[in-house]
Design an enzyme around this catalytic site. Structure first.
Site, PDB file in Angstrom:
ATOM      1  CG  HIS A   1      -8.581  15.878  25.120  1.00 58.23           C
ATOM      2  ND1 HIS A   1      -9.053  15.496  26.356  1.00 58.23           N
ATOM      3  CD2 HIS A   1      -7.390  16.471  25.328  1.00 58.23           C
ATOM      4  CE1 HIS A   1      -8.166  15.859  27.268  1.00 58.23           C
ATOM      5  NE2 HIS A   1      -7.152  16.455  26.679  1.00 58.23           N
TER       6      HIS A   1
ATOM      7  CD  GLU B   1      -3.193  15.073  25.748  1.00 58.23           C
ATOM      8  OE1 GLU B   1      -2.569  16.019  26.235  1.00 58.23           O
ATOM      9  OE2 GLU B   1      -4.419  15.041  25.645  1.00 58.23           O
TER      10      GLU B   1
HETATM   11  P1  PGA Z   1      -2.943  18.460  31.857  1.00 58.09           P
HETATM   12  O1  PGA Z   1      -3.848  18.172  30.570  1.00 58.09           O
HETATM   13  O2  PGA Z   1      -1.703  19.187  31.373  1.00 58.09           O
HETATM   14  O3  PGA Z   1      -3.785  19.272  32.761  1.00 58.09           O
HETATM   15  O4  PGA Z   1      -2.570  17.125  32.423  1.00 58.09           O
HETATM   16  C1  PGA Z   1      -3.290  17.796  29.342  1.00 58.09           C
HETATM   17  C2  PGA Z   1      -4.388  17.490  28.350  1.00 58.09           C
HETATM   18  O5  PGA Z   1      -5.361  16.820  28.728  1.00 58.09           O
HETATM   19  O6  PGA Z   1      -4.337  17.921  27.174  1.00 58.09           O
END
Ligand code: PGA
Length: 249
Positions: free
Chosen positions: A93, A163
């Protein structure tokens, strides 16, 4: 759709964790034919909620250690997460990468996750979109460095979460557009086809994460080619999580 809720450190009381779990159980039952719902709680709540879980809700660790056991105070090993009831592990992540996880560390964690029978959710994503598309090379390197060390049969087990860091923790209006997401998913499948067999790269599940909210979830799901979402802040309040899951039915 595969709907993964990453609670991060937003949820820090047992009461909130239990409440979100009971809402999730109801949603998993009600939408069992449309959705799979996965929760990634902070480690203590993973043990609390996932151990002995017989509901349709799936569980993931938010991260796992590079250590596999022994003298490593504070670390949560893949084996401990598995034993606590997780069947998935988020790996790489961007918030873990910002705290020091390099591509090499991510690759080690991938191997530990698979070694313990956990399905890794490999997170990749660029800091910013530069004009000459260097960000594509950056994301490609994140994927290849994590998958190439794995044996072929294990590469096909991995789930990918795209992401983009610039879109995390904002609001629906600042998330990616559906046309940019469609393009990116095509690109990611092409990268996957370099390290997976043709059919496995088509079957591999790709999630999107970054400011998915009830307002934009449907638009991002339709026609973009994604298989689900990794959701942060919008999954940490019962009302917005319910609204988001319903928006995807
Ligand atoms: P968010 O986070 O939906 O708050 O943007 C997503 C993530 O980092 O997995």
């Amino acid at each position: 759709m595969f709907i993964a809720a990453n609670w991060k450190a937003y949820v820090d009381t047992t009461e909130r964790a239990k409440r979100l779990f009971s809402v999730s159980k109801r949603l998993a039952l009600r939408y069992a034919t449309q959705h799979e719902i996965l929760l990634a709680p902070p480690a203590p709540f993973l043990g609390l909620l996932a151990h002995g879980n017989r509901s349709g809700v799936l569980f993931s660790a938010q991260d796992i250690s590079t250590a596999t056991g022994g003298a490593h105070t504070g670390e949560v090993t893949a084996g401990a997460a598995r034993s606590a009831g997780a069947s998935y592990a988020i790996v790489g992540h961007s918030e873990r990468r910002a705290a020091g996880d390099t591509n090499d560390i991510v690759a080690q964690k991938m191997q530990h996750a698979i070694g313990q029978g956990l399905i890794p959710i490999l997170c990749v994503g660029e800091h910013e979109r530069n004009e000459n598309a260097q960000y594509l090379t950056f994301v490609r390197e994140e994927i290849l460095s994590a998958l190439t060390p794995l044996p072929h049969k294990d590469r096909a087990k991995v789930m990918l979460a795209y992401e983009p860091i610039w879109a995390i923790g904002k609001t629906a209006s600042e998330a990616i557009t559906s046309s940019d997401l469609t393009e990116m998913i095509l690109y990611l499948r092409k990268v996957l086809s370099d390290v997976l067999s043709g059919s496995a790269s088509k079957r591999a599940r790709i999630l999107y994460g970054g400011s998915v909210e009830p307002d934009n979830a449907r638009m991002l799901a339709e026609g973009t080619g994604i298989d689900g979402f990794l959701i942060g802040h919008a999954a940490t309040q019962p009302e917005s999580f319910q609204a988001l899951v319903k928006a995807l039915v």
